[in-house]
Design a protein around this motif. Structure first.
Motif, PDB file in Angstrom:
ATOM      1  N   THR A   5       0.834  -1.197   0.000  1.00  0.00           N
ATOM      2  CA  THR A   5       0.000   0.000   0.000  1.00  0.00           C
ATOM      3  C   THR A   5       0.870   1.248   0.000  1.00  0.00           C
ATOM      4  O   THR A   5       1.752   1.415   0.849  1.00  0.00           O
ATOM      5  N   LEU A   6       0.605   2.119  -0.973  1.00  0.00           N
ATOM      6  CA  LEU A   6       1.261   3.419  -1.058  1.00  0.00           C
ATOM      7  C   LEU A   6       0.362   4.447  -0.393  1.00  0.00           C
ATOM      8  O   LEU A   6      -0.841   4.523  -0.698  1.00  0.00           O
ATOM      9  N   GLY A   7       0.927   5.221   0.523  1.00  0.00           N
ATOM     10  CA  GLY A   7       0.109   6.171   1.245  1.00  0.00           C
ATOM     11  C   GLY A   7      -0.893   5.447   2.121  1.00  0.00           C
ATOM     12  O   GLY A   7      -0.580   4.431   2.743  1.00  0.00           O
ATOM     13  N   THR A   8      -2.104   5.938   2.156  1.00  0.00           N
ATOM     14  CA  THR A   8      -3.133   5.355   3.021  1.00  0.00           C
ATOM     15  C   THR A   8      -4.006   4.326   2.334  1.00  0.00           C
ATOM     16  O   THR A   8      -4.558   3.444   2.992  1.00  0.00           O
ATOM     17  N   GLU A 158      12.578  18.569   2.430  1.00  0.00           N
ATOM     18  CA  GLU A 158      11.934  19.814   2.830  1.00  0.00           C
ATOM     19  C   GLU A 158      10.722  20.104   1.946  1.00  0.00           C
ATOM     20  O   GLU A 158       9.641  20.453   2.444  1.00  0.00           O
ATOM     21  N   THR A 159      10.886  19.969   0.639  1.00  0.00           N
ATOM     22  CA  THR A 159       9.768  20.196  -0.282  1.00  0.00           C
ATOM     23  C   THR A 159       8.643  19.209  -0.014  1.00  0.00           C
ATOM     24  O   THR A 159       7.461  19.572  -0.045  1.00  0.00           O
ATOM     25  N   LEU A 160       8.999  17.966   0.272  1.00  0.00           N
ATOM     26  CA  LEU A 160       7.990  16.949   0.556  1.00  0.00           C
ATOM     27  C   LEU A 160       7.173  17.334   1.784  1.00  0.00           C
ATOM     28  O   LEU A 160       5.938  17.214   1.785  1.00  0.00           O
ATOM     29  N   ARG A 161       7.824  17.779   2.833  1.00  0.00           N
ATOM     30  CA  ARG A 161       7.099  18.176   4.040  1.00  0.00           C
ATOM     31  C   ARG A 161       6.160  19.347   3.766  1.00  0.00           C
ATOM     32  O   ARG A 161       5.005  19.377   4.222  1.00  0.00           O
ATOM     33  N   ARG A 162       6.643  20.329   3.033  1.00  0.00           N
ATOM     34  CA  ARG A 162       5.806  21.492   2.727  1.00  0.00           C
ATOM     35  C   ARG A 162       4.604  21.087   1.888  1.00  0.00           C
ATOM     36  O   ARG A 162       3.477  21.558   2.132  1.00  0.00           O
ATOM     37  N   ALA A 163       4.818  20.218   0.929  1.00  0.00           N
ATOM     38  CA  ALA A 163       3.722  19.773   0.067  1.00  0.00           C
ATOM     39  C   ALA A 163       2.691  18.984   0.858  1.00  0.00           C
ATOM     40  O   ALA A 163       1.477  19.193   0.729  1.00  0.00           O
ATOM     41  N   HIS A 164       3.168  18.072   1.680  1.00  0.00           N
ATOM     42  CA  HIS A 164       2.280  17.188   2.447  1.00  0.00           C
ATOM     43  C   HIS A 164       1.447  17.976   3.457  1.00  0.00           C
ATOM     44  O   HIS A 164       0.346  17.541   3.823  1.00  0.00           O
ATOM     45  N   ALA A 165       1.943  19.119   3.888  1.00  0.00           N
ATOM     46  CA  ALA A 165       1.194  19.957   4.827  1.00  0.00           C
ATOM     47  C   ALA A 165      -0.008  20.616   4.163  1.00  0.00           C
ATOM     48  O   ALA A 165      -0.968  20.994   4.842  1.00  0.00           O
ATOM     49  N   GLU A 184      18.142   7.522   0.486  1.00  0.00           N
ATOM     50  CA  GLU A 184      18.286   6.944   1.827  1.00  0.00           C
ATOM     51  C   GLU A 184      18.652   7.985   2.876  1.00  0.00           C
ATOM     52  O   GLU A 184      18.384   7.793   4.071  1.00  0.00           O
ATOM     53  N   ASP A 185      19.256   9.093   2.459  1.00  0.00           N
ATOM     54  CA  ASP A 185      19.733  10.075   3.424  1.00  0.00           C
ATOM     55  C   ASP A 185      18.577  10.788   4.135  1.00  0.00           C
ATOM     56  O   ASP A 185      18.557  10.853   5.368  1.00  0.00           O
ATOM     57  N   GLU A 186      17.627  11.315   3.382  1.00  0.00           N
ATOM     58  CA  GLU A 186      16.564  12.107   3.994  1.00  0.00           C
ATOM     59  C   GLU A 186      15.170  11.780   3.468  1.00  0.00           C
ATOM     60  O   GLU A 186      14.201  11.800   4.230  1.00  0.00           O
ATOM     61  N   VAL A 187      15.045  11.506   2.172  1.00  0.00           N
ATOM     62  CA  VAL A 187      13.714  11.363   1.581  1.00  0.00           C
ATOM     63  C   VAL A 187      13.004  10.102   2.066  1.00  0.00           C
ATOM     64  O   VAL A 187      11.833  10.143   2.464  1.00  0.00           O
ATOM     65  N   LEU A 188      13.689   8.963   2.034  1.00  0.00           N
ATOM     66  CA  LEU A 188      13.057   7.732   2.506  1.00  0.00           C
ATOM     67  C   LEU A 188      12.649   7.808   3.977  1.00  0.00           C
ATOM     68  O   LEU A 188      11.518   7.421   4.330  1.00  0.00           O
ATOM     69  N   PRO A 189      13.506   8.290   4.876  1.00  0.00           N
ATOM     70  CA  PRO A 189      13.068   8.435   6.269  1.00  0.00           C
ATOM     71  C   PRO A 189      11.851   9.353   6.411  1.00  0.00           C
ATOM     72  O   PRO A 189      10.968   9.101   7.238  1.00  0.00           O
ATOM     73  N   THR A 190      11.792  10.412   5.613  1.00  0.00           N
ATOM     74  CA  THR A 190      10.646  11.322   5.680  1.00  0.00           C
ATOM     75  C   THR A 190       9.379  10.632   5.190  1.00  0.00           C
ATOM     76  O   THR A 190       8.301  10.804   5.765  1.00  0.00           O
ATOM     77  N   CYS A 191       9.498   9.840   4.135  1.00  0.00           N
ATOM     78  CA  CYS A 191       8.345   9.085   3.646  1.00  0.00           C
ATOM     79  C   CYS A 191       7.820   8.136   4.724  1.00  0.00           C
ATOM     80  O   CYS A 191       6.607   8.034   4.945  1.00  0.00           O
ATOM     81  N   ARG A 192       8.732   7.450   5.396  1.00  0.00           N
ATOM     82  CA  ARG A 192       8.309   6.523   6.451  1.00  0.00           C
ATOM     83  C   ARG A 192       7.627   7.275   7.594  1.00  0.00           C
ATOM     84  O   ARG A 192       6.602   6.845   8.117  1.00  0.00           O
ATOM     85  N   GLU A 193       8.188   8.414   7.968  1.00  0.00           N
ATOM     86  CA  GLU A 193       7.625   9.204   9.057  1.00  0.00           C
ATOM     87  C   GLU A 193       6.212   9.691   8.737  1.00  0.00           C
ATOM     88  O   GLU A 193       5.315   9.666   9.601  1.00  0.00           O
ATOM     89  N   LEU A 194       5.984  10.115   7.497  1.00  0.00           N
ATOM     90  CA  LEU A 194       4.717  10.720   7.116  1.00  0.00           C
ATOM     91  C   LEU A 194       3.734   9.723   6.512  1.00  0.00           C
ATOM     92  O   LEU A 194       2.608  10.104   6.181  1.00  0.00           O
ATOM     93  N   GLY A 195       4.131   8.452   6.386  1.00  0.00           N
ATOM     94  CA  GLY A 195       3.238   7.454   5.828  1.00  0.00           C
ATOM     95  C   GLY A 195       3.046   7.577   4.329  1.00  0.00           C
ATOM     96  O   GLY A 195       1.959   7.314   3.800  1.00  0.00           O
ATOM     97  N   ILE A 196       4.105   7.956   3.637  1.00  0.00           N
ATOM     98  CA  ILE A 196       4.074   8.161   2.191  1.00  0.00           C
ATOM     99  C   ILE A 196       4.788   7.004   1.498  1.00  0.00           C
ATOM    100  O   ILE A 196       5.842   6.550   1.944  1.00  0.00           O
TER     101      ILE A 196
END
Length: 326
Positions: A5-8, A158-165, A184-196
């Protein structure tokens, strides 16, 4: 075929199919052969097909539309907007404006022959336009029922967080593979954190990780001939990575393609790679990756081997890097 499942709420086959090469960039196209591969992919359990309005331009969406008209299989289709190309040109500009998104979306709906697009990506982010403005425009398309979900390509955390908000992002699509590990540095961890969800494109290194193209020989019209990583000196250096993949695959009793895809699948259950092909033999080989299990020891050994084999060359030419890591 395992499902993820991608996203929700976008549940799809664990492997998707990247369809770009059926239209251009990887040599001559053959629509009849490509349609056979699309049908075969559905028969093998793949139900997540990836396209974009700029592939062709427009030819790829037309092709997917023909397939959708011929099949009764339930399919999920992702397409993209935001890269503007004139026919016959590789040079591109970016447009993420709401008016252009509306126009592009309506064109994609018409070519695909669907009433709603399952996942609509911003193909490349225009850094001169606030991402909040782009997301607001896409949110209106969601409200109108023309798209079901929003995705972003090649964005930074950063752009991902702003968009998701502004509006929930279902998936991020970025190049990710054994020789492209930047997410792996920042984008993947952010996706996991935000459920993306995360959708790796070019998961086989545009074929290089399978042991192909190390000799620098390409068909006419194959843009890999111009990519820095495929140039003579870089290809020779990067051959050490392909050799590592081949040796590990032999030890695991699978093909290099299956090993590379199994490695990606092991990086998280929110990951759905989309290897592209227009040939049945490669399609069947790729699908076999879903049956390969890599242990923690296997993964550690691969990481150790890659740490000794730095990648040579950029992912794209300067033109192709427009909008990457935006």
């Amino acid at each position: 075929m395992e499902r993820r499942t991608l996203g929700t709420d976008l549940t799809v086959s664990a492997l998707g199919l990247g369809c770009m090469g059926m239209s251009e960039f990887y040599g001559p196209r053959d629509d009849d052969r490509s349609l056979r591969v699309l049908h075969e992919a559905a028969e093998l359990g793949l139900d997540f097909f990836d396209t974009a309005d700029m592939y062709g331009p427009h030819h790829n969406e037309d092709l997917i539309g023909r397939f959708l008209n011929e099949t009764s299989a339930p399919m999920k289709v992702a397409t993209k907007f935001g890269i503007v190309r004139a026919p016959g040109e590789y040079r591109r500009s970016l447009d993420n404006g709401a008016d252009y998104a509306q126009q592009a979306c309506e064109g994609s709906l018409r070519r695909l022959g669907v009433e709603r697009i399952d996942l609509y990506y911003v193909h490349r982010v225009d850094q001169d336009r606030p991402i909040e403005e782009t997301m607001e425009g896409l949110g209106r398309l969601v409200g109108e029922g023309k798209i079901a979900r929003i995705g972003l390509c090649e964005v930074n955390a950063e752009t991902l967080r702003r968009a998701h908000a502004v509006h929930p992002v279902t998936a991020v699509q970025t190049e990710y593979s054994l020789w492209s590990r930047g997410p792996e540095d920042e984008v993947l961890p952010t996706c996991r954190e935000l459920g993306i969800g995360f959708v790796p494109y070019s998961p086989l290194g545009r074929g290089f990780l399978t042991g192909r193209f190390q000799d620098g020989k390409f068909e006419d019209g194959d843009f890999r001939a111009f990519l820095p990583r495929f140039q003579n000196g870089a290809a020779q250096a990067n051959g050490r990575i392909a050799d590592l993949v081949a040796r590990t695959a032999k030890r695991k009793g699978c093909t290099p393609a299956q090993l590379a895809l199994a490695w990606l699948l092991a990086q998280g259950d929110n990951i759905v790679p989309i290897p592209g092909t227009k040939q049945s033999k490669y399609l069947r080989d790729n699908v076999g990756a879903a049956k390969i299990t890599l242990s923690d020891t296997d993964l550690a050994d691969i990481d150790a081997g890659l740490s000794e084999r730095p990648v040579s060359g950029a992912r794209y030419t300067a033109e192709g890097m427009k909008g990457v890591d935006a």
